[in-house]
Design an enzyme around this catalytic site. Structure first.
Site, short mmCIF file in Angstrom:
data_model
loop_
_atom_site.label_atom_id
_atom_site.label_comp_id
_atom_site.label_asym_id
_atom_site.label_seq_id
_atom_site.Cartn_x
_atom_site.Cartn_y
_atom_site.Cartn_z
N ASN A 7 0.85 -1.19 0.00
CA ASN A 7 0.00 0.00 0.00
C ASN A 7 0.89 1.25 0.00
OD1 ASN A 7 -1.41 2.29 1.07
ND2 ASN A 7 -3.08 0.92 1.63
N HIS A 10 0.98 6.29 1.68
CA HIS A 10 1.73 7.27 2.46
C HIS A 10 2.92 7.86 1.73
CE1 HIS A 10 -1.09 7.00 5.50
NE2 HIS A 10 -0.84 5.75 5.83
N ARG A 18 3.33 18.91 0.82
CA ARG A 18 3.84 20.10 0.14
C ARG A 18 3.09 20.42 -1.14
NH1 ARG A 18 9.08 21.84 1.64
NH2 ARG A 18 8.98 21.86 3.90
N HIS A 43 -5.69 3.69 -1.75
CA HIS A 43 -7.02 4.04 -1.25
C HIS A 43 -7.36 5.43 -1.78
CE1 HIS A 43 -9.75 4.42 2.59
NE2 HIS A 43 -10.41 4.70 1.48
N ARG A 45 -9.45 8.15 -1.26
CA ARG A 45 -10.39 8.62 -0.24
C ARG A 45 -11.21 9.77 -0.77
NH1 ARG A 45 -8.97 6.93 5.28
NH2 ARG A 45 -10.63 8.36 5.87
N ARG A 49 -6.91 12.92 0.59
CA ARG A 49 -5.81 13.40 1.42
C ARG A 49 -4.46 12.85 0.99
NH1 ARG A 49 -7.15 10.11 6.92
NH2 ARG A 49 -9.05 11.34 6.80
N HIS A 50 -4.46 11.73 0.28
CA HIS A 50 -3.16 11.24 -0.22
C HIS A 50 -3.24 10.88 -1.71
CE1 HIS A 50 -5.10 7.59 1.17
NE2 HIS A 50 -4.75 7.75 2.44
N GLU A 70 -8.70 0.44 -2.84
CA GLU A 70 -9.60 0.48 -1.68
C GLU A 70 -10.53 1.68 -1.86
OE1 GLU A 70 -7.15 0.99 1.73
OE2 GLU A 70 -6.21 -0.95 1.52
N THR A 100 -6.90 6.80 9.96
CA THR A 100 -6.82 5.74 8.96
C THR A 100 -8.11 4.92 9.10
OG1 THR A 100 -5.54 3.83 8.20
CG2 THR A 100 -5.52 4.25 10.55
N THR A 101 -8.30 3.93 8.22
CA THR A 101 -9.52 3.13 8.28
C THR A 101 -9.60 2.47 9.66
OG1 THR A 101 -9.08 2.67 5.98
CG2 THR A 101 -10.85 1.42 7.00
N GLU A 151 -11.04 -9.38 3.18
CA GLU A 151 -9.79 -8.97 3.82
C GLU A 151 -10.08 -8.79 5.31
OE1 GLU A 151 -7.44 -5.84 2.02
OE2 GLU A 151 -6.61 -5.26 3.96
N HIS A 190 -3.80 -4.32 7.70
CA HIS A 190 -3.92 -3.16 8.58
C HIS A 190 -3.05 -3.31 9.82
CE1 HIS A 190 -5.39 0.51 10.27
NE2 HIS A 190 -6.03 0.74 9.14
N GLY A 191 -2.10 -2.40 9.95
CA GLY A 191 -1.24 -2.37 11.13
C GLY A 191 -0.19 -3.46 11.16
N GLY A 212 1.13 -1.28 4.32
CA GLY A 212 1.54 0.03 3.83
C GLY A 212 2.46 0.78 4.76
N HIS A 213 1.92 1.25 5.87
CA HIS A 213 2.64 2.19 6.72
C HIS A 213 4.02 1.69 7.14
CE1 HIS A 213 3.50 4.48 10.43
NE2 HIS A 213 3.01 5.48 9.70
N1 PXP Z 1 -5.91 -2.89 4.19
C1 PXP Z 1 -6.87 -1.93 4.25
C2 PXP Z 1 -8.26 -2.28 3.87
C3 PXP Z 1 -6.55 -0.61 4.62
O1 PXP Z 1 -7.51 0.33 4.67
C4 PXP Z 1 -5.19 -0.30 4.90
C5 PXP Z 1 -4.82 1.11 5.25
O2 PXP Z 1 -5.06 1.94 4.16
C6 PXP Z 1 -4.25 -1.34 4.82
C7 PXP Z 1 -4.64 -2.61 4.48
C8 PXP Z 1 -2.80 -1.08 5.11
O3 PXP Z 1 -2.65 -0.75 6.46
P1 PXP Z 1 -1.24 -0.27 7.00
O4 PXP Z 1 -0.91 1.02 6.32
O5 PXP Z 1 -1.48 -0.11 8.48
O6 PXP Z 1 -0.25 -1.35 6.68
#
Ligand code: PXP
Length: 245
Positions: A7, A10, A18, A43, A45, A49-50, A70, A100-101, A151, A190-191, A212-213
């Protein structure tokens, strides 16, 4: 086998800080592919925002692996998705004020809204996945809508510690069994980080993790030394070429 969907939201977050043209998520996608990414996830949104529509359009043209978009069950973004046609769409809940979601989609509570979104995407030939908390009722509701994948939201597991984390992992394991029993493809995300990914990747039948993050964070760190070195080189070159003064 298991796929990694990287993902890159970010990367776009840093650019949007910027409102300039770097770092470009399109470059990041290419580099992620070179690193072995099996998919690129973004994603779009509602508040942009990104990721921007321009990113989606260019990524659709340039990404050679699976492109996973997403999106929320909102009219505008559904229309864009059906035009651009990513390989896969993952429906997520979205609230403007969230960082975040925050939770999974409440399919059981809003069947009609989600059904309409699923039908629209499927008619456009897009594979549909639903982002769900690891709860039986949600998974069964998803199966009734005829989606291809679920997911599982790993945020609860990622945020928990010690014994509670083991309980959260157990919820994911049970939910994963339900997803597979109902004949759906099993994804999670996620996370997830370099420290906590192992038990989730080890769940039987896990096909795809979207991360992602943590990857973007590490990319900044492993690239920092080189980036500073290159800036220093530019400065020293300029000093060497200074005129008399
Ligand atoms: N899966 C979904 C559905 C998400 O919304 C996100 C965050 O955008 C991720 C995965 C990735 O999460 P993370 O950035 O915490 O790894």
């Amino acid at each position: 086998m298991i796929r990694l969907g990287v993902n890159i939201d970010h990367v776009a977050t840093v650019r949007q800080a910027r409102r300039t043209n770097e770092p470009d998520p399109v470059w990041a996608a290419v580099l992620a592919e070179l690193g072995g990414a099996d998919g690129i996830t973004i994603h779009l949104r509602e508040d942009r925002r990104h990721i921007q529509q321009r990113d989606l359009r260019l990524l659709r043209e340039t990404v050679a692996v699976l492109l996973n978009l997403e999106l929320a069950c909102e009219e505008e973004v559904l229309r864009i998705a059906c035009q651009v046609r990513p390989d896969q769409a993952t429906l997520v809940p979205e609230r403007r004020e969230e960082i975040t979601t925050e939770g999974g989609l409440d399919v059981a509570g809003q069947q009609d809204r989600v059904r309409r979104a699923v039908e629209q995407l499927r008619e456009a030939g897009i594979k549909v996945s639903l982002f769900l908390d690891p709860e039986e009722a949600q998974i069964e509701a998803a199966a009734r809508l005829g989606v291809q994948a679920v997911e599982l939201h790993t945020g609860g597991y990622a945020n928990a510690r010690g014994q509670q984390q083991q309980q959260e992992l157990q919820k994911l394991v049970l939910a994963a069994e339900s997803v597979r029993r109902l004949g759906l493809a099993l994804h999670a995300g996620h996370g997830l980080t370099y420290r906590n990914v192992h038990p989730v990747a080890a769940i039987p039948g896990m096909e795809e993790l979207n991360i992602g993050h943590s990857i973007v964070s590490r990319a900044i760190m492993v690239g920092m030394t080189q980036a500073v070195r290159e800036m220093k080189e530019q400065m020293l070159l300029a000093v060497q070429h200074r005129g008399p003064g």
